[in-house]
Design a protein around this motif. Sequence first.
Motif, mmCIF file in Angstrom:
data_model
loop_
_atom_site.group_PDB
_atom_site.id
_atom_site.type_symbol
_atom_site.label_atom_id
_atom_site.label_comp_id
_atom_site.label_asym_id
_atom_site.label_seq_id
_atom_site.Cartn_x
_atom_site.Cartn_y
_atom_site.Cartn_z
ATOM 1 N N LEU A 54 12.464 4.331 2.828
ATOM 2 C CA LEU A 54 12.161 3.251 1.874
ATOM 3 C C LEU A 54 13.083 3.341 0.662
ATOM 4 C CD1 LEU A 54 8.264 3.389 2.084
ATOM 5 C CD2 LEU A 54 9.728 1.536 2.926
ATOM 6 N N SER A 55 13.303 4.555 0.200
ATOM 7 C CA SER A 55 14.136 4.753 -0.983
ATOM 8 C C SER A 55 15.580 4.343 -0.694
ATOM 9 C CB SER A 55 14.062 6.226 -1.408
ATOM 10 O OG SER A 55 14.904 6.459 -2.508
ATOM 11 N N ASP A 56 16.124 4.831 0.413
ATOM 12 C CA ASP A 56 17.530 4.551 0.729
ATOM 13 C C ASP A 56 17.781 3.057 0.917
ATOM 14 O OD1 ASP A 56 18.013 7.223 0.607
ATOM 15 O OD2 ASP A 56 18.160 7.542 2.780
ATOM 16 N N SER A 57 16.764 2.343 1.408
ATOM 17 C CA SER A 57 16.940 0.905 1.654
ATOM 18 C C SER A 57 16.582 0.066 0.429
ATOM 19 C CB SER A 57 16.067 0.472 2.835
ATOM 20 O OG SER A 57 14.706 0.751 2.562
ATOM 21 N N ARG A 58 16.125 0.721 -0.630
ATOM 22 C CA ARG A 58 15.682 0.048 -1.872
ATOM 23 C C ARG A 58 14.516 -0.908 -1.601
ATOM 24 N NH1 ARG A 58 18.383 -2.770 -5.213
ATOM 25 N NH2 ARG A 58 17.386 -1.750 -6.961
ATOM 26 N N SER A 59 13.707 -0.556 -0.617
ATOM 27 C CA SER A 59 12.502 -1.335 -0.338
ATOM 28 C C SER A 59 11.484 -1.131 -1.463
ATOM 29 C CB SER A 59 11.881 -0.863 0.979
ATOM 30 O OG SER A 59 12.772 -1.084 2.043
ATOM 31 N N VAL A 60 10.498 -2.026 -1.519
ATOM 32 C CA VAL A 60 9.499 -1.989 -2.595
ATOM 33 C C VAL A 60 8.123 -1.649 -2.021
ATOM 34 C CG1 VAL A 60 8.336 -3.391 -4.352
ATOM 35 C CG2 VAL A 60 10.783 -3.713 -3.912
ATOM 36 N N ALA A 61 7.408 -0.753 -2.701
ATOM 37 C CA ALA A 61 6.014 -0.457 -2.356
ATOM 38 C C ALA A 61 5.112 -1.236 -3.306
ATOM 39 C CB ALA A 61 5.741 1.044 -2.514
ATOM 40 N N ALA A 62 4.126 -1.947 -2.773
ATOM 41 C CA ALA A 62 3.166 -2.658 -3.639
ATOM 42 C C ALA A 62 1.908 -1.798 -3.780
ATOM 43 C CB ALA A 62 2.825 -4.018 -3.047
ATOM 44 N N PHE A 63 1.670 -1.366 -4.995
ATOM 45 C CA PHE A 63 0.508 -0.529 -5.343
ATOM 46 C C PHE A 63 -0.649 -1.485 -5.675
ATOM 47 C CE2 PHE A 63 -0.939 2.319 -9.198
ATOM 48 C CZ PHE A 63 -2.146 2.605 -8.555
ATOM 49 N N HIS A 93 0.788 -1.251 0.000
ATOM 50 C CA HIS A 93 0.000 0.000 0.000
ATOM 51 C C HIS A 93 0.812 1.289 0.000
ATOM 52 C CE1 HIS A 93 -3.274 -2.713 0.080
ATOM 53 N NE2 HIS A 93 -2.844 -3.246 1.216
ATOM 54 N N CYS A 94 1.458 1.674 1.108
ATOM 55 C CA CYS A 94 2.317 2.883 1.109
ATOM 56 C C CYS A 94 1.598 4.100 0.539
ATOM 57 C CB CYS A 94 3.590 2.625 0.289
ATOM 58 S SG CYS A 94 4.625 1.322 0.953
ATOM 59 N N ILE A 95 0.375 4.354 1.021
ATOM 60 C CA ILE A 95 -0.424 5.440 0.432
ATOM 61 C C ILE A 95 -0.153 6.779 1.114
ATOM 62 C CG2 ILE A 95 -2.783 6.252 -0.004
ATOM 63 C CD1 ILE A 95 -3.640 3.297 -0.012
ATOM 64 N N HIS A 96 -0.055 6.761 2.444
ATOM 65 C CA HIS A 96 -0.028 8.035 3.182
ATOM 66 C C HIS A 96 1.351 8.279 3.814
ATOM 67 C CE1 HIS A 96 -4.367 7.768 2.670
ATOM 68 N NE2 HIS A 96 -4.336 6.579 3.232
ATOM 69 N N LEU A 97 2.395 8.092 3.034
ATOM 70 C CA LEU A 97 3.757 8.204 3.577
ATOM 71 C C LEU A 97 4.184 9.651 3.759
ATOM 72 C CD1 LEU A 97 5.596 5.653 1.250
ATOM 73 C CD2 LEU A 97 4.873 5.267 3.629
ATOM 74 N N GLY A 98 4.920 9.910 4.832
ATOM 75 C CA GLY A 98 5.565 11.210 4.993
ATOM 76 C C GLY A 98 6.906 11.230 4.266
ATOM 77 N N GLU A 99 7.463 12.441 4.213
ATOM 78 C CA GLU A 99 8.729 12.658 3.503
ATOM 79 C C GLU A 99 9.857 11.762 4.039
ATOM 80 O OE1 GLU A 99 9.999 13.944 0.407
ATOM 81 O OE2 GLU A 99 8.233 15.107 1.016
ATOM 82 N N SER A 100 9.980 11.706 5.353
ATOM 83 C CA SER A 100 11.097 10.941 5.935
ATOM 84 C C SER A 100 10.886 9.437 5.688
ATOM 85 C CB SER A 100 11.226 11.212 7.434
ATOM 86 O OG SER A 100 10.093 10.676 8.109
ATOM 87 N N ALA A 119 6.262 8.612 -6.243
ATOM 88 C CA ALA A 119 7.180 7.479 -6.089
ATOM 89 C C ALA A 119 8.343 7.565 -7.080
ATOM 90 C CB ALA A 119 6.431 6.164 -6.273
ATOM 91 N N LYS A 120 8.160 8.351 -8.142
ATOM 92 C CA LYS A 120 9.239 8.489 -9.135
ATOM 93 C C LYS A 120 10.116 9.709 -8.850
ATOM 94 C CE LYS A 120 6.702 6.307 -12.926
ATOM 95 N NZ LYS A 120 6.023 6.532 -14.215
ATOM 96 N N ASP A 121 9.811 10.451 -7.784
ATOM 97 C CA ASP A 121 10.576 11.660 -7.450
ATOM 98 C C ASP A 121 12.071 11.312 -7.356
ATOM 99 O OD1 ASP A 121 11.797 13.825 -6.344
ATOM 100 O OD2 ASP A 121 10.453 13.979 -4.605
ATOM 101 N N PRO A 122 12.900 11.927 -8.201
ATOM 102 C CA PRO A 122 14.327 11.573 -8.195
ATOM 103 C C PRO A 122 14.998 11.811 -6.842
ATOM 104 C CG PRO A 122 13.811 13.137 -9.978
ATOM 105 C CD PRO A 122 12.557 12.971 -9.183
ATOM 106 N N ALA A 123 14.403 12.673 -6.010
ATOM 107 C CA ALA A 123 15.007 12.923 -4.699
ATOM 108 C C ALA A 123 14.857 11.707 -3.783
ATOM 109 C CB ALA A 123 14.357 14.142 -4.057
#
Length: 439
Positions: free
Chosen positions: A284-293, A272-279, A311-315
Amino acid sequence: MTGSSTRALRGRLLSFRDDPAVVGAESYDFIEDGLVLMVEGRIAEVGAAEEVMPRLDAATPIDHYPDALILPGFIDTHIHYPQTQVIASYGAQLLDWLERYALVEEQRFAEPEHCAQVAAFFLDELARNGTTTAMVYCTVHPQSVEAFFTEAHRRNARMLAGKVLMDRNAPPGLSDTAEQGYADSKALIERWHGQGRQLYAVTPRFAVTSTEAQLEAAGTLLKEFPDCYLQTHLSENHREIETVRALFTWAESYTGVYERFGLLGPRSVFGHCIHLGESERRLLSDSRSVAAFCPTSNLFIGSGLFDLARAKDPAAPLRVGLATDVGGGTSYSMLSTLAEAYKVLQLQHQNLPALQGFYRITLGNARALGLEDKIGRLAKGGEADIVVLDAKATPAMAHRHARVETLEEELFLLMTLGDDRAVRATYIAGDPAHSRAAG
Ligand code: GUN
Ligand code: ZN
């Protein structure tokens, strides 16, 4: 790989090499009259029919699908096999839906015979929908995992699955303890992870139903078995998030809870990962974890709209898999799932071109699971899991098809109107697993 037969498939071949959103037209191979040769469960040859046919042994059976599209089998990155009899349950959002329906139904899986029957139904249904690999939640009962892997192994299907861990906030019949959950998971990993095509996923249901001791035990399992997967739920619903905040007062965020116990990583898939905050996105990004949509689930349970552009934000780019989440989700079909993903994105003024959609449910999801060297492509040496699609499967589809001029239009028709009826045939490890008369 132990597929038993030699068989060739002839038709219109489509296979992705890379993400069309990144590399454009170079992303795929399309052969109008192509042939795939499958030997002992693997793809032995792929090419133009006129080139490959002369090299075939005269006895090789050829299944010819002149109008159909032949693609790698679909991959579903998040689904619950014990929820096949609570799909389509009325009128509740997440926590009530779990209490009223899912957690009632899952108690039936104490009975091994029930587990075996449902596992067989579920794997039949996946094949009918062209899905050849799925990442699957079982129940808290080890016998539910045993039954699932036994049936998947018998069919030689590549599956990922695990025993649900729940040691609080669950009905007594569905509760384990940190110690028992650890011991049962370990025994199942030793028995099933890497057995044939089966892979194990450590499966704490979500932070709401696990104590800190249990999440710690899940992290220990991942350290002890670093090539196992992890699957859980994250940030699906506002009441869920509030509950996690109240249970883990020390945590900076919901994702921070999982991070604290070492559960993030490239083999970790978070539903899900729908209501994630910035941190949280950064973790998730730094750990290369996967979000299932899971679009049909997110709409049906009223959870919210997954933000794919974000989710595609290069930052802080997130790896994303697409998934059904049956039985919160309302369809086993990855085609229907694409249709709903398209609508979820439309509501946010985002898009999902057909080529990107079909990339996602084949090679994209294989990459999300780190299995791109095995599945997700029609490529020599790969595992021979294949789906055959008919864009004229129903009268409405055939009628619309008369106006189709390009491959992309045909794919968009398939993803918008298609479902199990558009699946002409499915092959698992080179063997027929499903077939349906032409529409
Ligand atoms: N969160 C925790 N368990 C579940 C489940 O079974 N389905 C969904 N959609 N969300 C969950
Ligand atoms: Zn789920």
